[in-house]
Structure formats: structure tokens, C-alpha cells
Design an enzyme around this catalytic site. Structure first.
Site, PDB file in Angstrom:
ATOM      1  N   HIS A   1      -7.018  -4.721  -1.576  1.00 30.11           N
ATOM      2  CA  HIS A   1      -6.278  -5.944  -1.886  1.00 30.11           C
ATOM      3  C   HIS A   1      -6.871  -6.606  -3.119  1.00 30.11           C
ATOM      4  CE1 HIS A   1      -6.413  -5.281   2.501  1.00 30.11           C
ATOM      5  NE2 HIS A   1      -5.111  -5.366   2.353  1.00 30.11           N
TER       6      HIS A   1
ATOM      7  N   HIS B   1       0.822  -1.217   0.000  1.00 28.89           N
ATOM      8  CA  HIS B   1       0.000   0.000   0.000  1.00 28.89           C
ATOM      9  C   HIS B   1       0.850   1.259   0.000  1.00 28.89           C
ATOM     10  CE1 HIS B   1      -3.247  -2.737   0.739  1.00 28.89           C
ATOM     11  NE2 HIS B   1      -2.778  -3.089   1.920  1.00 28.89           N
TER      12      HIS B   1
END
Lengths: 329, 329
Positions: free
Chosen positions: B218, B56
Site C-alpha cells: 500500500h 492489488h
């Protein structure tokens, strides 16, 4: 072509509007094409203008603001802005102290900025220019005679912009900008192409295990193609060419690991990890490191490494305050 | 899988090293897994820790620094860090005033952070936590009971981090963090997946003209798939769900147009252009706008829109000084 856009013919206009609307206190747009200037005009100081084709975001509109540029002129994607647009930008930001143009070395850009300068000079505005040509990959190229101007240009924006903010004269700002441009070297590689919206097709194609070494920021060919190597080996290959004959003894450097737009920060940090190790091993002292998307090629996947040989004045200007959408100090 | 990496098993370690080496004056890494802390410990104040799976970037290591986090704990890509790692992070940053954990709502993260908190509490360290769940797309999901914590989490880092810097107590910092988390709503969409290096294959596949609406960070499924629409229509679809029942009258908002990692800034600005128009049309006053890669999904192509309902304290904390690799004010 799978992109989050509305219309291939509107990308430049809507993008610039989106940039300005994100920063209404810092930026405004002129009504003569995609020219972005500071919301509050810098008075009594040398003004800086840069630009070129769109597709390199945040360059150059993202660098308009305190301590960097006064105006950025955006042409269509990968296409030079017209002399008229540039001229309007120069007129809008000149505060009587002269204007420095920072131009990446592409034949169209150099020609159009020079024409704009002549138009402005005829109206009594002092205009100087610095042409960046930091890409050491190839001599002459598609679109360019001589070495291309690429990510190292952002160092010129930062350092010359900070110098202008001190109230230095046009010749002083220009001298430092040229000194900086002369001391920065860049080389890149890519593993996947980008698609110019108006073209609708990728600018080049690569095999599934292939990379282009020495690629330009418009996807122009570099030195060669080869099989994809580990990140560390790619970094070493680029560094070898960048550092060849670069006399760095006694000087610190600034490092820029620049993403091509579609490369995740994860990969840029992995590249930086090894670049720092190699420089350390060679006894090259790193003063500052920047990692991120500074001069992109739309969604191209790849990166470049820039090394700037610093002197004390450059260091001070690199660290001087800046408040722009894409660079804050 | 075509990536600029060395070894799929080393991406987290080498990435974190690359981040720290780019910011040696700001960051250091603990020798207990990928835990990044401030180079100079913040003394006498509440400490903030966050983290989660890698992938991330710049979250969360890029937000460690003055005015934001004190520590970020990175697990393997898209996998929670272990309680041991988090516990080491808590111990390293606690300065006797207690530690606030900012945890994105994923079952693994919540469980492991809670276990770490219990371990720290047994040693007499005061630990509180705020769980972010800003994703309004779906209730319950792959990996998550309840709404997922996504890009809005970065607002909590900024606002709670600034509050901690004022010397506020743990309960005061925690109260503001929870208030912020309760007032931020996010939803995203993607047009291309990402590949977890250790998996070697994209996490999902989409047709050449298809997008996933409401996607998680995700790549978890969202609300539905549909044909790719113009950017403005996607933005409207996301905003409609974000704004539904969100009582904003009399309050300014902050807007975050967050890139998924592989989406060029050009597209994010085009999205912002319309988001600002829609908000203006609805009479919603925008206090600040942020556009860029704040909470990514490796090289996924997509974006999310976050809207934070602001009060005066949040505004002051949003604008307070910050000096981290990825957020400077």
C-alpha cells in the site's frame, strides 16, 4: 530516466536472459543476438517465427511455446532485428515443413524479415509471411507505410500457432494467419509516454490533462490529442472507429483489452466493463475476452482495444491448448 | 491524478464488473458488494476465500477458479472489506466441507475476516484461517502488527487451492496452507508511488533518484530510502534479507518476481536474470519461476522478490491444474 535496469545498452540482452531463465524447460536463446526458440524443437510441422523491436513484452518471446511461436527475434528497443538474426531463427526452427513469419507492419521489420526469408529460401527453406496491420487509427505513420501492426498480432500468433500444431501445411497455416490478420482491428490511446532506455527521455510529452488518441505502440502520433475523458468515453471513441464498416453480423468476436505496460489492470478492467456493455447493446456477440499486457510499449500508460471477427476455425484454434510464458490455454 | 477511470467512487464496482464480464464462464459477482465467486460452484470439497482491499489486481478476483480460490472479496482500494461481505462470500461457497480463509496480515483484514468467520460459525459452517505474513522487510508497520502479508500470498492460493481440489479435508488444506505461508519470504522496493483514486494524490513521494526499500503493497514505508541503484544491486539487497537465516539446504524453491503494477515486464525480467544467477551461485535450486503482475499496488513502479521453500507436496500442488483469469497451469 528512472528505471529498474543496469545499463541502457544491456536491457535487451538481460531481459531475454531473464525470460529464458524463468522458463528453462520451455525456452532457450540462440547465441546470435536475442533469438528465443523453444527448448524442445517442434518436429515435422510448420514453424512460426515473429519478432520486431524490444519493448513490447511479453511480445514476442513470451509467446514462444507449444501452440504458438517457435521463435521470436528481438531487436533493440523499438528497432527492427537484423536480417541475420531473423535468418538464424528461421534456420533453427525449420523442420522441413516450412516457416511462417508473422510480421507487424513497420517498414524496417517488413524489409528485414523479407531479406531473411530470401536468405533462407536460397538454402531451400520454404518461407511465407503474413504482415499484420490491425491498427485502424491512421493510414501511413512514422515508421510505417499503410496501417501499423499492433496488439491484434497476438491473435495471429495464437490462431496460426495452433493450426501449425495440428500438422497443417505451410499454405494452410499461412491462409489462416492471413484470414485472421484481415479480420482484426485495433485502436489505442495513451495518457503518459514511455522512455526508450538508450534515449533516456520520454518519446513524447502530454499535458497533465491530455491524451493521445490512436497512438502507435512506439508512441507514434495517432489521430489527434484531446483532453482526458472518462474511461467509458475513451472506449466509445475507439470502438466507434474500430467498428465503422466492420461487418460483424452473424459472427462472434474476440476482444482484447491490451495494456500499454504501465497501466494497472484496474483501469483495463474498467475499460472492459464498458466495452462489453457497448458490444452487447450493438448486438455483437463476444466469444472470448482477454484483458492484460499482451503487446506493450515499455511503461507507457494507455491501452488498446482489438476486435477479431471469428469463424469456426478461428474459434477452435483460439481455444486450442497453448503453453507459453504469456499465454496458456 | 491522471487515470483511465470514470469516477473515483466507482472504480471497485466497475473493475469487478469488468473482470467478471471478461470471464463470464468462470466468474460471477454476488449482489452484496464486490464479492466474486466461481460461476460453477465447487461441490463436496473445502472452499477457499481470500480478499482484502482493492488495488492489488489481479489479486484476488483474478485467482478465483478451478484449482485456486472459490471466492474473493474486494473492499475499497487499500481498505478491508466488511465482515458482512466476507460472510456472504463464505456462505456462497461453503459446500458443507468447510471454508479456509487466506488473509494477508493487515489489522483490518484480520479483524474483519475473523468477525465474518464467527458469523458463519454461528450458522454451523466450519471456518479456518491462515494469515500470510511473508514480508520480511519490517516487523510492525502502518496498518499492521507483525510482518505484512504480500505477494507470497499467491503461492498459498495456488497450493492450498490445488489441495482443496483433491478433496482433502479442511484440516488437511489448512495445514498445507499454513506450512506454505510459513515457508515463503518476500521483500520489495519501489521507485514511484501510486495514487488511490479516492485520495487523488500519490500516497508518498520520492526524489527523482530515490527508491524506497522494503516498501509495503500500500506504499507503506519499508526499511529505508536510498539512491536508486542498478537492478542487480537492488535484487541483491532484497535477496540478502530474504535469504538471511532461511535454511534451504536440500530443498528446491519457487521464485516470484512480482511487479507493482506500473513496472514493465522488461524490468522484471532484468531483475529475474540476476536473481537466478545469485541463487545458482549460492547453490539454491529453483523449481519454478513466475514473473509478472501477481499482487500489485495500482500503478506503483517497483517489484518484490518472493522465495518459497518447497517440499514434494507443495511442488505437486504448484504444478496441479489451475484455470483462473490470472493463473493457468
Amino acid at each position: 530516466m528512472k528505471k529498474i535496469i543496469n545499463d541502457a545498452n544491456l536491457v535487451e540482452e538481460q531481459m531475454i536472459q531473464g525470460l529464458v531463465k524463468a522458463n528453462p524447460d520451455k525456452l532457450k536463446k540462440l547465441n546470435c543476438g536475442n533469438v528465443v526458440i523453444r527448448a524442445k524443437k517442434k518436429e515435422g510441422k510448420v514453424a512460426l517465427i515473429s519478432g520486431g523491436g524490444s519493448g513490447h513484452e511479453p511480445a514476442h518471446g513470451g509467446y514462444v511455446g507449444t501452440g504458438m511461436l517457435d521463435a521470436a527475434v528481438a531487436g533493440p528497443v523499438f528497432t527492427s532485428p537484423t536480417p541475420d538474426q531473423i535468418y538464424e531463427g528461421i534456420k533453427a526452427v525449420d523442420a522441413g515443413m516450412g516457416v511462417l513469419m508473422v510480421v507487424k507492419n513497420y517498414t524496417g521489420d517488413v524489409m528485414n524479415f523479407e531479406m531473411a526469408a530470401e536468405m533462407a529460401q536460397m538454402e531451400g527453406i520454404s518461407v511465407e509471411s503474413v504482415v499484420t496491420n490491425d491498427d485502424v487509427a491512421v493510414e501511413d505513420s512514422l515508421y510505417t507505410v499503410g496501417q501499423r501492426g499492433v496488439a491484434g498480432t497476438v491473435f495471429v500468433h495464437k490462431i496460426a500457432g495452433a493450426k501449425a500444431e495440428t500438422g497443417a501445411s505451410l499454405s494452410q497455416v499461412c491462409e489462416l494467419a492471413r484470414r485472421t490478420a484481415a479480420q482484426v482491428r485495433t485502436m489505442g490511446a495513451a495518457i503518459a509516454p514511455c522512455t526508450v532506455p538508450a534515449a533516456g527521455q520520454p518519446g513524447f510529452s502530454l499535458g497533465s490533462d491530455e491524451m493521445e488518441v490512436g497512438i502507435g505502440i512506439h508512441g507514434e502520433p495517432g489521430t489527434h490529442r484531446e483532453g482526458l475523458k472518462p474511461a467509458d468515453a475513451i472506449a466509445e471513441e475507439l470502438l466507434e472507429k474500430i467498428l465503422a464498416g466492420f461487418e460483424l453480423e452473424g459472427n462472434d468476436v474476440a476482444v482484447l483489452i491490451n495494456g500499454a505496460g504501465g497501466t494497472p489492470l484496474m483501469e483495463l478492467y474498467i475499460v472492459n466493463n464498458h466495452v462489453q456493455d457497448v458490444l452487447k447493446e450493438k448486438g455483437i456477440s463476444v466469444y472470448r475476452t482477454y484483458v492484460g499486457n499482451y503487446m506493450t510499449s515499455i511503461e507507457m500508460q494507455g491501452f488498446s482495444i482489438s476486435i477479431l471477427k471469428l469463424d469456426d476455425e478461428m474459434k477452435a484454434m483460439l481455444d486450442a491448448p497453448a503453453d507459453t510464458p504469456a499465454w496458456k490455454e
